[in-house]
Design a protein around this motif. Structure first.
Motif, short mmCIF file in Angstrom:
data_model
loop_
_atom_site.label_atom_id
_atom_site.label_comp_id
_atom_site.label_asym_id
_atom_site.label_seq_id
_atom_site.Cartn_x
_atom_site.Cartn_y
_atom_site.Cartn_z
N ARG A 54 0.80 -1.24 0.00
CA ARG A 54 0.00 0.00 0.00
C ARG A 54 0.83 1.29 0.00
O ARG A 54 0.49 2.24 -0.71
N PRO A 55 1.91 1.39 0.77
CA PRO A 55 2.66 2.65 0.79
C PRO A 55 3.16 3.10 -0.59
O PRO A 55 3.07 4.28 -0.92
N LYS A 56 3.64 2.16 -1.38
CA LYS A 56 4.12 2.51 -2.72
C LYS A 56 2.98 3.00 -3.60
O LYS A 56 3.10 4.00 -4.32
N GLU A 57 1.83 2.29 -3.53
CA GLU A 57 0.66 2.70 -4.32
C GLU A 57 0.15 4.06 -3.86
O GLU A 57 -0.17 4.93 -4.69
N SER A 58 0.08 4.25 -2.55
CA SER A 58 -0.42 5.52 -2.02
C SER A 58 0.54 6.66 -2.31
O SER A 58 0.11 7.80 -2.56
N ALA A 59 1.84 6.38 -2.26
CA ALA A 59 2.84 7.42 -2.56
C ALA A 59 2.66 7.93 -3.97
O ALA A 59 2.76 9.15 -4.24
N HIS A 60 2.38 7.03 -4.90
CA HIS A 60 2.13 7.43 -6.29
C HIS A 60 0.88 8.31 -6.37
O HIS A 60 0.85 9.32 -7.09
N ALA A 61 -0.17 7.91 -5.64
CA ALA A 61 -1.42 8.68 -5.64
C ALA A 61 -1.20 10.07 -5.04
O ALA A 61 -1.67 11.08 -5.58
N TYR A 62 -0.48 10.13 -3.91
CA TYR A 62 -0.20 11.43 -3.30
C TYR A 62 0.61 12.32 -4.25
O TYR A 62 0.36 13.53 -4.36
N ALA A 63 1.59 11.73 -4.92
CA ALA A 63 2.45 12.51 -5.82
C ALA A 63 1.64 13.13 -6.96
O ALA A 63 1.96 14.22 -7.44
N SER A 64 0.57 12.46 -7.36
CA SER A 64 -0.23 12.95 -8.49
C SER A 64 -1.05 14.19 -8.14
O SER A 64 -1.48 14.92 -9.04
N ILE A 65 -1.26 14.44 -6.83
CA ILE A 65 -2.09 15.59 -6.44
C ILE A 65 -1.33 16.56 -5.52
O ILE A 65 -1.89 17.56 -5.06
N TRP A 66 -0.05 16.27 -5.23
CA TRP A 66 0.74 17.08 -4.30
C TRP A 66 0.97 18.47 -4.87
O TRP A 66 1.23 18.64 -6.06
N TRP A 67 0.86 19.48 -4.05
CA TRP A 67 1.09 20.85 -4.47
C TRP A 67 2.53 21.27 -4.17
O TRP A 67 3.21 20.64 -3.35
N GLU A 68 2.95 22.33 -4.81
CA GLU A 68 4.29 22.85 -4.55
C GLU A 68 4.47 23.21 -3.08
O GLU A 68 5.55 23.03 -2.51
#
Length: 341
Positions: A54-68
Motif C-alpha cells: 500500500r505505501p508505494k501505491e499511495s505514494a504514487h497517488a499522493y504525488a499525483s495531487i501534491w502541491w508545490e
C-alpha cells in the motif's frame, strides 16, 4: 484577556510523497483502534500486510495531487486556520492533525506554554464517527491526562444538520450547480457496517432495513454516521430545490474485505454512465478540505472510471476549504461548542 484558544483538527497527511513517509503515516493511521477496530494482535498483523504494497501505491497517488506548497489537505487547513484567526476573538487559533504533524499533543503543549487554560477543540468532521470525532477527543484527553495539563475542553459537536454548515455548503457549491449537468452525486467517505452496528443503542436498527436511516430514532441518529450523511444530503438538496432524480448519495474509499456501507461510489458512477448520464457533478460533503480522497480518488480515478463506463465528463465540486461563508459558519459553530463532560 484572550485566554480561550481554538484548536482545529483535521485528519492529517504524510510529510512527503516518499514511500517511507507514506508508510509511517499509514501505520499510525491504520493502527488507531478507532479506525481498525480489531484486537491489537489481529490489527497489527492486518496492518503489516497492508503496509507491504500500500505505501508505494499511495505514494504514487499522493504525488499525483501534491502541491508545490505541500499536501493539499494541510495547505488548505492552514488557510482555514489563518482565516479563522482573524475572526476568533477569544484567543489564538492553532491547527493540529490527528495523524502526522503538527500533532494534537504538540499543539496542546504549545498552548499550555502560553498560559492557555481553555480550549475549544474543533474536529473538522460534519458527521459523527468513532474513526474521526471520537479518536480526536480521546487523543486530546490522553494528552491532558498524561501530560498533566490543567486545561478545560469545549468540543465542537458534529454539525451535519446545522444551518450554518448547510448554508455554507450551498453557497460554496452554487456556482458549480448553476452550470449544465445531468446528475449530482454526493459521495461521502465510507465506513465498515460493523462501525455503525456496534454504536446502535437498540442493537437491531442499523443496517436492518433498506430505509433504516430514514427511520432512525434520535438515540440511533446521534451516533449513526450513515444516517447523518443522508440527513446532510437531503437538507442540502431541499435547500437548493433539487428534484429527487437529479441527485443521489454514495460512499467511497473502501479498504479490505469487510462489508462497507452502500451504495459504493464506484458502482454508482458506472450505473449513472450506463443510464445515459453524460455530465456528473460530484461533491464530497464528509470532507471540509480537499485531499487525496477528493482530488485523486474522485477527481482522477473516478473521472476515468466514469468515462470508461460511457460518461463524458465528471466535475469535482471543491470542498468548503477556506470559503468565506464556511469561515463565518465555523466561527459561529465553535462559539456554541459545549464543555466536554
Amino acid at each position: 484577556m484572550k485566554d480561550q484558544a481554538l484548536l482545529l483538527v483535521n485528519l492529517g497527511s504524510p510529510a512527503s510523497t516518499e514511500v517511507a513517509d507514506v508508510r509511517r503515516y499509514l501505520n499510525q493511521f491504520l493502527m488507531d483502534p478507532y479506525v481498525i477496530d480489531l484486537p491489537w494482535p489481529v490489527r497489527r498483523l492486518l496492518v503489516s500486510l497492508i503496509l507491504i504494497r500500500r505505501p508505494k501505491e499511495s505514494a504514487h497517488a499522493y504525488a499525483s495531487i501534491w502541491w508545490e506548497q505541500g499536501s493539499p489537505l494541510v495547505v488548505l487547513s492552514q488557510r482555514l486556520q489563518q482565516a479563522m484567526a482573524s475572526r476568533w476573538q477569544q484567543g489564538p487559533v492553532e491547527l493540529a492533525m490527528r495523524y502526522g504533524e503538527p500533532s494534537i499533543e504538540t499543539q496542546l503543549l504549545k498552548l499550555a506554554g502560553q498560559g492557555i487554560r481553555q480550549i475549544t477543540l474543533a474536529p473538522l468532521y460534519p458527521q459523527f464517527a468513532d474513526s474521526t470525532v471520537t479518536t480526536v477527543i480521546e487523543e486530546a484527553k490522553r494528552v491532558l491526562r498524561e501530560r498533566r495539563l490543567d486545561m478545560q475542553l469545549s468540543v465542537l459537536e458534529p454539525f451535519y444538520d446545522q444551518p450554518e454548515y448547510l448554508d455554507a455548503l450551498v453557497a460554496s457549491a452554487k456556482p458549480h450547480l448553476e452550470q449544465d449537468y445531468d446528475h449530482l452525486l454526493l459521495s461521502f467517505h465510507g465506513l465498515p457496517e460493523r462501525h455503525l452496528k456496534k454504536l446502535d443503542v437498540t442493537g437491531s436498527h442499523c443496517c436492518g432495513a433498506a430505509d433504516c436511516c430514514a427511520t432512525a430514532p434520535d438515540a440511533v441518529l446521534e451516533h449513526c454516521y450513515r444516517a447523518q450523511c443522508m440527513r446532510s444530503a437531503e437538507a442540502f438538496a431541499a435547500q437548493l430545490g433539487l428534484s429527487a432524480d437529479r441527485w443521489s448519495v454514495s460512499f467511497q474509499s473502501r479498504l479490505g474485505r469487510a462489508k462497507w456501507i452502500e451504495p459504493y461510489t464506484e458502482t454508482r458512477l458506472e450505473e449513472l454512465a450506463r443510464q445515459g448520464v453524460k455530465k456528473v457533478l460530484v461533491m464530497c460533503p464528509a470532507f471540509v478540505a480537499d485531499c487525496i480522497e477528493t482530488l485523486e480518488e474522485i477527481g482522477d480515478r473516478g473521472a476515468e472510471q466514469f468515462r470508461a463506463a460511457g460518461g463524458e465528463e465528471l466535475v469535482l465540486v471543491p470542498c468548503l476549504n477556506d470559503h468565506p461563508d464556511w469561515v463565518a459558519a465555523l466561527n459561529r459553530l465553535c462559539e456554541k461548542a459545549p464543555l466536554l463532560k
